[in-house]
Structures are given as structure tokens and as C-alpha cells.
Design an enzyme around this catalytic site. Structure first.
Site, PDB file in Angstrom:
ATOM      1  N   ALA A  36      31.088  14.523 -13.880  1.00  0.00           N
ATOM      2  CA  ALA A  36      31.690  13.526 -12.920  1.00  0.00           C
ATOM      3  C   ALA A  36      31.469  12.042 -13.309  1.00  0.00           C
ATOM      4  CB  ALA A  36      30.585  14.031 -11.673  1.00  0.00           C
ATOM      5  N   GLY A  72      30.443  18.398 -14.545  1.00  0.00           N
ATOM      6  CA  GLY A  72      31.700  18.514 -14.159  1.00  0.00           C
ATOM      7  C   GLY A  72      32.824  18.748 -15.199  1.00  0.00           C
ATOM      8  N   GLU A 109      32.267  22.325 -15.989  1.00  0.00           N
ATOM      9  CA  GLU A 109      32.832  23.191 -14.908  1.00  0.00           C
ATOM     10  C   GLU A 109      34.344  23.258 -14.917  1.00  0.00           C
ATOM     11  OE1 GLU A 109      30.047  20.549 -12.299  1.00  0.00           O
ATOM     12  OE2 GLU A 109      29.531  22.496 -11.445  1.00  0.00           O
ATOM     13  N   GLU A 115      23.230  18.345 -15.133  1.00  0.00           N
ATOM     14  CA  GLU A 115      23.148  17.553 -13.934  1.00  0.00           C
ATOM     15  C   GLU A 115      21.680  17.496 -13.512  1.00  0.00           C
ATOM     16  OE1 GLU A 115      25.481  19.777 -14.707  1.00  0.00           O
ATOM     17  OE2 GLU A 115      27.278  19.300 -13.489  1.00  0.00           O
TER      18      GLU A 115
HETATM   19  N1  3HC Z   1      29.907   8.772 -15.708  1.00  0.00           N
HETATM   20  C1  3HC Z   1      30.043   7.428 -15.835  1.00  0.00           C
HETATM   21  N2  3HC Z   1      29.633   6.790 -16.946  1.00  0.00           N
HETATM   22  C2  3HC Z   1      29.198   7.555 -18.030  1.00  0.00           C
HETATM   23  C3  3HC Z   1      29.120   8.712 -17.749  1.00  0.00           C
HETATM   24  C4  3HC Z   1      29.591   9.330 -16.560  1.00  0.00           C
HETATM   25  N3  3HC Z   1      29.366  10.985 -16.343  1.00  0.00           N
HETATM   26  N4  3HC Z   1      28.796   9.354 -19.047  1.00  0.00           N
HETATM   27  C5  3HC Z   1      28.401   8.308 -19.897  1.00  0.00           C
HETATM   28  N5  3HC Z   1      28.913   7.204 -19.329  1.00  0.00           N
HETATM   29  C6  3HC Z   1      29.073   5.570 -19.576  1.00  0.00           C
HETATM   30  C7  3HC Z   1      27.764   5.062 -20.078  1.00  0.00           C
HETATM   31  O1  3HC Z   1      26.887   4.770 -18.985  1.00  0.00           O
HETATM   32  C8  3HC Z   1      27.843   4.325 -21.028  1.00  0.00           C
HETATM   33  O2  3HC Z   1      28.440   2.869 -20.650  1.00  0.00           O
HETATM   34  P1  3HC Z   1      28.194   1.577 -21.234  1.00  0.00           P
HETATM   35  O3  3HC Z   1      28.703   1.629 -22.618  1.00  0.00           O
HETATM   36  O4  3HC Z   1      28.843   0.772 -20.110  1.00  0.00           O
HETATM   37  O5  3HC Z   1      26.587   1.383 -21.044  1.00  0.00           O
HETATM   38  C9  3HC Z   1      29.169   4.860 -21.923  1.00  0.00           C
HETATM   39  O6  3HC Z   1      29.563   5.753 -20.849  1.00  0.00           O
HETATM   40  C10 3HC Z   1      28.792   5.536 -23.285  1.00  0.00           C
HETATM   41  O7  3HC Z   1      27.734   6.436 -22.868  1.00  0.00           O
HETATM   42  P2  3HC Z   1      26.523   6.607 -23.922  1.00  0.00           P
HETATM   43  O8  3HC Z   1      26.071   5.120 -24.426  1.00  0.00           O
HETATM   44  O9  3HC Z   1      25.518   7.199 -23.442  1.00  0.00           O
HETATM   45  O10 3HC Z   1      27.279   7.359 -25.238  1.00  0.00           O
HETATM   46  P3  3HC Z   1      26.908   8.498 -26.170  1.00  0.00           P
HETATM   47  O11 3HC Z   1      28.043   8.564 -27.114  1.00  0.00           O
HETATM   48  O12 3HC Z   1      25.468   8.111 -26.720  1.00  0.00           O
HETATM   49  O13 3HC Z   1      26.746   9.694 -25.146  1.00  0.00           O
HETATM   50  C11 3HC Z   1      27.431  11.431 -23.612  1.00  0.00           C
HETATM   51  C12 3HC Z   1      27.688  10.280 -24.561  1.00  0.00           C
HETATM   52  C13 3HC Z   1      26.663  12.555 -24.375  1.00  0.00           C
HETATM   53  C14 3HC Z   1      28.572  12.032 -22.831  1.00  0.00           C
HETATM   54  C15 3HC Z   1      26.333  10.830 -22.757  1.00  0.00           C
HETATM   55  O14 3HC Z   1      26.835   9.355 -22.127  1.00  0.00           O
HETATM   56  C16 3HC Z   1      25.875  11.726 -21.361  1.00  0.00           C
HETATM   57  O15 3HC Z   1      25.064  12.475 -21.443  1.00  0.00           O
HETATM   58  N6  3HC Z   1      26.288  11.344 -20.227  1.00  0.00           N
HETATM   59  C17 3HC Z   1      26.031  11.951 -19.068  1.00  0.00           C
HETATM   60  C18 3HC Z   1      26.695  13.185 -18.913  1.00  0.00           C
HETATM   61  C19 3HC Z   1      26.423  13.612 -17.554  1.00  0.00           C
HETATM   62  O16 3HC Z   1      25.062  13.758 -17.038  1.00  0.00           O
HETATM   63  N7  3HC Z   1      27.138  14.496 -16.955  1.00  0.00           N
HETATM   64  C20 3HC Z   1      27.128  15.202 -15.665  1.00  0.00           C
HETATM   65  C21 3HC Z   1      27.427  14.204 -14.775  1.00  0.00           C
HETATM   66  S1  3HC Z   1      26.993  14.867 -12.924  1.00  0.00           S
HETATM   67  C22 3HC Z   1      28.252  15.925 -12.612  1.00  0.00           C
HETATM   68  O17 3HC Z   1      29.231  16.274 -13.506  1.00  0.00           O
HETATM   69  C23 3HC Z   1      28.172  16.442 -11.362  1.00  0.00           C
HETATM   70  C24 3HC Z   1      29.008  17.716 -11.383  1.00  0.00           C
HETATM   71  O18 3HC Z   1      28.435  19.068 -11.267  1.00  0.00           O
HETATM   72  C25 3HC Z   1      29.609  17.596  -9.609  1.00  0.00           C
END
Ligand code: 3HC
Ligand code: NAI
Length: 693
Positions: free
Chosen positions: A62, A101, A104, A124
Site C-alpha cells: 500500500a 498489499g 496480497e 505490515e
Molecule cells: N509506500 C510509499 N512509499 C514507499 C513505499 C510504500 N509502500 N515503499 C517504499 N517507499 C518509498 C521510500 O520512502 C523511498 O522514498 P524516498 O526515495 O523518497 O526516500 C523510496 O520508496 C525507495 O524506498 P527504499 O529507499 O526503501 O528503497 P529500497 O530499494 O532500499 O527498498 C523496498 C525497497 C524493499 C520496497 C522498501 O522500500 C520497503 O520495504 N518498503 C516498504 C514495504 C512495505 O512495508 N509494504 C507494506 C505496506 S503496508 C500495506 O501494504 C498494508 C496492506 O496490507 C493493506
């Protein structure tokens, strides 16, 4: 469909392409685009639908930046139900990381194809959330209870191969993902393969599953003390067996919303962005290319030097480890080897891996061996004269573009740099003990440190797996400077009537990894004692804040290393135990200083210690020592065991309310020691204006 999602018929397959850099997060545009594409695909001549992504990854979740804002339809759970019930056969084509997400979405397709290099996961929990778009209900149906608990409560991703074994993906593509996924979809149609839906599976828990669930609950209660998301995830997993799919989804939604409204999730989301912001340096000359570090020299093979050597060797950097004598360097190498032997015993590394790492470390007693080092990190005794001598020698030996760093905890980087003819090449790289374990690296900018050396230190930190934070120059830099008022308040609470056990338990129950007095015992009480010996009475401050510590050291109680400090330690288990001898020492100190013991509540202990941290943090921010409040939070969560789910001291105090902070500190001024509570002007002014720090 939208500018971030396109749809095209490729032969008989409808292909939905998501292109929302950097990580294809499920923003409103992506959700609407996919929803529109699915509607089109339901009505056109396609026989199957493939969802794939452009850029570096499949959907990584998400869009976290949308959390906390008013939600906009189509909502993800509804979109995934549309996908789940789509009339055409659906396939997800995964590369990079399919997370949250994103995974998912893939689980709501009938089939999943992934490149071998891909990873999938449900992270998450790391944001204080649970998979909220059917993930808690579909994962157990596909992969069972054990895998679901592991995947969702650790938040760690697994490889495509592991996901294949567990039934979470169906096919591994070897090369061209798009082509292979389309061909796979065509083959499934040709074979009249069923439109498999995870949602249609009925799950029943057996005795072993129930046992796993109850064990997970108790393990998590200890391991993730105070966090609510892990237990709610287990509730959802139970619901996946006890309720039908729709009712399970409803339960998941309720618990997801409870997580979303919980301050813990706000704190953890703050930390997600704080960690990424910390890597950015304001005002740095962007043409300052970091120097490539292939060879590093480390001076001092003691506690810190050895740990730092491990970090570099593990990252494939050649290390020359120097100490004064063959014996000292051999002792350092032997300690490193012992650490790796433990890793082998625990199955974390193989013997071959350890051999490869150890072969990267060359022991030496000759500074001349550092002539070709790209970076040198000094970790000798904490003594300015010794450090200056080391840097003066490095100046004559090291190549001109070498980065010269000190791991000093307190000495002035400017004084150290002045011992060289190239102060612009000198900076601090402050690792934390044990250096091979602790994630934090404070990169300390001296007055003359160039942008190039700062950029190099930040890049090197990332390469060796550290979370780096830039600090300006002051006594103790960001972290240790804040520790002084924190430790002072712990000592004063003790003198006023709280026992060491009460203070540590109050802080640990609140979430700190270890209470302040137990930390003192771990680090060694003699360190502070020796440091105080060099200070005037005025610099030492209120005697009540160190009298007990002095008496303990004088009684030979140096902390864990001597088997006793604020506590007694079991020699076998290292278990700490309250000690009546310490109570007697505290009583004597109280009598000497004319302090009458009173009841100090746990709440008062927590408020005093946390506000002491945040108040000093605000001053550090105001002085420009830290770039941003969130950097201070990163320092505390990664270097000092501050609970991430509280978001660091600055976030915590801000979330609790700056007005509350001012009121509480005003009470402390009135009821405690007025001089200890000068309210930081940044906190007072921000509270008055109703602004963030
Ligand atoms: N939403 C918004 N922005 C995101 C994002 C997300 N899910 N994931 C990453 N970004 C952004 C980061 O803030 C960063 O922004 P910036 O360049 O402005 O600082 C940019 O994307 C690049 O991210 P990273 O520096 O972390 O890049 P990496 O290549 O090192 O890692 C990644 C990539 C493994 C995808 C890592 O970013 C990550 O783990 N992201 C989070 C993933 C996550 O937690 N997903 C679950 C979200 S909650 C959800 O899905 C709820 C659902 O169940 C309903
Ligand atoms: P230590 O005493 O374990 O190791 C220091 C090593 O440096 C010894 O092996 C000593 O023989 C060697 N040494 C001393 N002078 C030398 C010289 N001129 N040339 C070559 N080697 C020399 O000390 P520790 O704990 O590793 O600390 C090192 C530095 O790291 C200090 O500046 C300390 O403040 C800092 N630091 C320590 C932390 C800790 O928790 N121990 C945490 C963060 C920083």
C-alpha cells in the site's frame, strides 16, 4: 487506464502493467487503474489476465504516504475481491519484492509466477499493522498456520524458491518474466486449469496448529513486548480457520483499523520515513562523489576495532587490523574468531563463509601497511593525546584521498583533525558496542570535514548494513550527549526513593530494551568513574547524580564484568538480582546528602527520563547538531534500545503533546531540581505556536 496503469490485449491475454516508481506502491491512481483494467478485461476477448510491473519491483505494498489521510475509493480490499472473483483466469508476474498489499494482490490472483530472484513478504507488522487486504485470510489457506505466523509476525520476506515450496507461488520463471508469465497463462487456459481461489479453501486447525498458535502468542508477548500488531495478527490467523472467508475478512478489517488508529503504528510509520530521511544530507554538494572504499585500515584491535573489522570483512572489504603488539593484535583476531565460532554453532554462518570472511582481515603492527587504504578508522584508547599521535602518523603514511575517521565517543574531531595537515579528510565514525551487531553509526562532521568524506562515510555505512545519522560536533555527539540528563534523572530517582529494580522495570515495561542502571552495569561503572575523575566539581554537577555510582566502583562493583554493580549477577546465567548491599549503599548516600526517601511512582520515573532525553534532543536540534528531529529518533531506536513502536523520544513527546511536555517539565522545575529542567526553547516555542519540532 491511468497514467500509472496501462492495459493491453497481447493475443488472448489481457496484460495489466503498473508503472508507479519508485516501488509501484498501491496509490489511489494504481488502485483505480487496476480496477478499470479488470472491468475492461472482464468484457473483452481476453481469456486470461496477467498483472505485472515495470521498474525495479512488483508492487511493494500500500502507499504508506496515504495512511492517515481520508481514504479514497476504490479501497484495496474491494479491489482485491474484484480480482479474486474475476471471470477470467488471473496470473501475477512477480519480480523484485512483492510486499504487503502487493503480495496480497498476487495472492488474490488465481496463479503466481515469480523470477527466482524475487522475494515475497507481508511486512505490515513492521509498521504496526497487519495485512489488511485479505492477506491474513488467504495466506493460512494456501500455506498453513506455521508459515503464516512466521511470515506475518516477523515481517521478513522469503525467496521465490521458499514461497514455491510453501505453496505461495506456483511457478518460477527463468529469464523473461513478462513473456513467460503470458505463456504460462496461455498454457493454463489451454489445459483448462481451474481458476483457483485461495478464498474458496476451507481451513481446519488441528491440535498441532492450536499448539503453534498458543506458543506464538506467548513467545511474541515476550519478544515484541508492548506491541499490539503481532497479537492481532494471531487473532486473524485463528479467524481464518474459525470463520468463513467473508467473516474472516470482516474481522481482519476491524483489527486492521484498530492497528491503524493505534499510536504504535503512527510511531512505526514515522520510523520508516525517519530511517530513509536520515540517509539524506541537507546542503551537501551533490557533486561530492563518495570515494570507493576497497581497503580499510582499523587501528586498535580491542572491543570496538574488532567489531568494526567484522562489519567490513562481512561486506567483502579488505581489512588491515592494527594494534601495538603482536600479542594485542592476535588477541583481537582471536576474539573475532570466537564470535564467528558462535555464529557457526548457531547455524548462522558456515565454516566456509567464516573462512572467507577471516581471510579478508590482515593483522599487522605496522602503520605503513595502511599506505593504500581508502579509509582508516581509529579505535584506540579514549585519550586525546594518543589519538592525535595516531592521526599525525596517519598523515605521513596514508594516500592523499584516504578518509581518516575516529571512533571516539567524546573527543573533539576538530582537535584530532588539527593533528594532520588535511583536516578536511577527517571525521568521526562512531560505532556502538557490539559494533558487529548494533545498527547505528553516527557520522560526525568536524568543522573542516569535506562533503566528500561525509558522503563516503554515509555510503560506507550503508554498504556495511548500518543506519547512519549525521551529527555535528559537540561533547557526546547526539546520542551520548542526551544520555547524560537521562542517566542523571535515573540516579536522582534512585536517591529520592526508587530502587534500581523499580527504575529499570519501569523503563523496560515502558519499552526500553534495558533499564538505565542495568545498562550502566553492562557498560562498566568504572568508565563513568574515570571520566568524572577528570572533571571539576562544577562540571560533575549535583553529587546526588553520581554519589552511588562512585561508591559502587570504590567497593569494587564495576558492573557485570566484576559480577556486581547496581545488581548482583549470577555467574552462570548472568541473571541480575537485587542486592541488599546496594540498598545499604544508597541509604548511606542519602544520609550523607540529607535526602529523605519518598515514594517515586513508575509514571514519574518514565516521564522524567523520557523528557530529559527529549529536552536535550530539542537543544541539539536547535543548535543544528542534528539535521532533523527524526534523526534523533533514529539514533535512539538504533543505538540505545528505545522502542521503535514509541517512535523515538522526539516523536513520542510530540505525539503525547508538546503542551503536556512543557507542563510536566514546569512541575519538575517547581518540585524537583530547578536547574535540571531549563525547558528547551524549541519545545516551549513550538508548544506555544502549536507547531511541530
Ligand atoms: N509506500 C510509499 N512509499 C514507499 C513505499 C510504500 N509502500 N515503499 C517504499 N517507499 C518509498 C521510500 O520512502 C523511498 O522514498 P524516498 O526515495 O523518497 O526516500 C523510496 O520508496 C525507495 O524506498 P527504499 O529507499 O526503501 O528503497 P529500497 O530499494 O532500499 O527498498 C523496498 C525497497 C524493499 C520496497 C522498501 O522500500 C520497503 O520495504 N518498503 C516498504 C514495504 C512495505 O512495508 N509494504 C507494506 C505496506 S503496508 C500495506 O501494504 C498494508 C496492506 O496490507 C493493506
Ligand atoms: P579497548 O581498550 O578495548 O581497545 C583499544 C585498543 O587500542 C587496544 O587493543 C590497544 O592496545 C589499542 N591501542 C591503543 N593505542 C594504540 C596505538 N597507538 N596504536 C595501535 N593500537 C593502539 O577500547 P574500546 O572499547 O575498543 O574503545 C576504542 C575507542 O572506541 C575509544 O575511543 C572509545 O571511546 C570508542 N568507543 C567505545 C565504545 C565501547 O562501548 N567500548 C562504544 C563506542 C566508541
Amino acid at each position: 487506464m491511468t497514467d500509472v496503469v496501462s492495459y493491453a490485449l497481447e493475443g488472448t491475454v489481457g496484460v495489466i502493467r503498473v508503472n508507479n516508481p519508485p516501488v509501484n506502491a498501491l496509490s489511489h491512481g494504481v488502485r483505480s487503474g487496476i480496477a478499470n483494467a479488470l472491468t475492461t478485461a472482464a468484457q473483452d476477448g481476453s481469456e486470461a489476465v496477467v498483472i505485472l510491473c515495470e521498474g525495479r519491483t512488483f508492487i511493494a505494498g500500500a502507499d504508506i504516504t496515504e495512511f492517515g489521510k481520508p481514504p479514497k475509493a476504490p479501497y484495496l480490499p474491494d479491489l482485491l475481491n474484484q480480482l479474486d472473483n474475476h471471470p477470467k483466469l488471473t496470473v501475477a508476474a512477480i519480480h523484485g519484492t512483492a510486499l504487503g498489499g502487493g503480495f496480497e494482490t498476487a495472492l488474490s490472483c488465481n496463479y503466481r509466477v515469480a523470477l527466482a530472484s524475487a522475494k515475497v513478504g507481508l511486512p505490515e507488522v513492521k509498521l504496526g499493522l497487519l495485512p489488511g487486504a485479505g492477506g491474513t485470510q488467504r495466506t493460512p489457506r494456501l500455506a498453513g498456520v506455521a508459515t503464516s505466523i512466521e511470515l506475518m509476525t516477523s515481517g521478513n520476506p522469503i525467496s521465490a524458491e521458499a514461497a514455491l515450496q510453501k505453496g505461495l507461488i506456483d511457478h518460477i520463471a527463468t529469464d523473461n518474466l513478462a513473456e513467460e508469465a503470458i505463456a504460462y497463462a496461455k498454457r493454463l487456459v489451454a489445459d483448462q486449469a481451474p481458476q483457483r481461489q485461495a478464498s474458496a479453501i476451507t481451513l481446519a486447525l488441528d491440535e498441532a496448529d492450536r499448539e503453534l498458535i498458543s506458543k506464538a502468542r506467548s513467545t511474541l508477548a515476550k519478544k515484541t513486548r508492548g506491541e499490539s500488531a503481532p497479537q492481532r495478527i494471531i487473532d486473524c490467523i485463528e479467524a481464518s480457520a474459525e470463520l468463513d472467508f467473508d467473516a474472516g475478512l470482516k474481522r481482519e478489517r476491524e483489527l486492521f483499523m484498530a492497528c491503524m488508529e493505534d499510536p504504535q503504528s503512527a510511531a512505526l510509520r514515522h520510523m520508516f520515513f525517519a530511517e530513509r530521511a536520515a540517509a539524506k544530507i541537507d546542503g551537501i554538494d551533490t557533486s561530492a562523489e563518495p570515494t570507493e572504499v576497497k581497503r580499510v585500515g582499523i587501528i586498535g584491535a580491542g572491543t570496538m576495532g574488532g567489531g568494526i573489522a567484522m562489519c567490513f570483512a562481512q561486506a567483502g572489504v579488505q581489512v588491515t587490523l592494527i594494534d601495538m603488539s603482536d600479542e594485542a593484535v592476535a588477541a583481537g583476531i582471536s576474539k573475532i574468531k570466537t564470535n564467528y565460532d558462535i555464529s557457526v554453532k548457531r547455524g548462522r554462518l558456515s565454516l566456509d563463509q567464516v573462512e572467507a570472511i577471516m581471510s579478508q582481515i590482515k593483522p599487522s603492527t605496522h602503520f605503513e601497511d595502511l599506505a593504500d587504504a581508502d579509509m582508516v578508522i581509529e579505535a584506540v584508547f579514549e585519550n586525546l593525546a594518543v589519538k592525535k599521535e595516531v592521526f599525525a602518523r596517519l598523515d605521513t603514511i596514508c594516500k592523499q584521498d584516504a578518509v581518516l575517521a575516529s571512533n571516539t565517543s567524546y573527543q573533539s574531531i576538530d582537535d584530532i583533525a588539527a593533528a594532520t595537515s588535511r583536516p578536511e579528510s577527517v571525521l568521526g565514525m562512531h560505532f556502538f558496542s557490539p559494533a558487529n551487531v548494533m545498527k547505528l553509526l553516527e557520522v560526525v562532521k568536524g568543522d573542516k570535514s569535506s562533503d566528500r568524506v561525509i558522503a563516503t562515510a554515509m555510503a560506507v555505512g550503508k554498504r556495511i548494513g548500518k543506519t547512519s545519522v549525521l551529527s555535528g560536533m559537540c561533547y557526546g555527539f547526539i546520542g551520548n550527549r542526551m544520555l547524560r540528563p537521562y542517566a542523571r534523572e535515573a540516579a536522582l530517582c534512585m536517591m529520592e526513593g526508587a530502587s534500581p529494580s523499580q527504575i529499570d522495570a519501569a523503563m523496560e515495561n515502558w519499552g526500553m530494551a534495558m533499564g538505565p542502571l542495568a545498562v550502566g552495569d553492562l557498560a562498566g561503572l568504572d568508565i563513568g568513574y574515570k571520566a568524572r575523575e577528570q572533571l571539576s566539581d562544577e562540571q560533575k554537577g549535583d553529587p546526588a547524580s553520581y554519589r552511588v555510582a562512585d561508591r559502587l566502583v570504590e567497593a569494587g562493583r564495576l558492573g557485570q564484568k566484576s559480577g556486581a554493580g547496581y545488581y548482583r549477577y549470577d555467574p552462570e546465567t548472568r541473571q541480575r538480582m537485587a542486592d541488599p548491599e546496594v540498598d545499604a549503599i544508597i541509604d548511606t548516600c542519602r544520609d550523607e546528602l540529607g535526602i529523605v526517601a519518598r515514594t517515586v511512582s513508575d509514571e514519574e520515573i518514565v516521564d522524567r527520563l523520557i523528557l530529559a532525553l527529549a529536552n536535550e534532543g530539542a537543544r541539539i536540534l536547535d543548535e543544528g547538531i542534528a539535521q532533523r528531529a527524526s534523526d534523533i529518533d533514529v539514533v535512539y531506536c538504533y543505538g540505545y534500545g528505545f522502542p521503535r513502536h514509541r517512535g523515538g523520544p522526539m516523536h513520542f513527546v510530540q505525539a503525547r503533546g508538546l503542551t503536556w511536555a512543557v507542563q510536566r517539565m514546569t512541575e519538575f522545575q517547581q518540585n524537583l531540581h530547578q536547574d535540571n529542567w531549563p525547558i528547551a526553547s524549541l519545545i516551549a516555542d513550538s508548544a506555544e505556536r502549536g507547531e511541530a519540532l
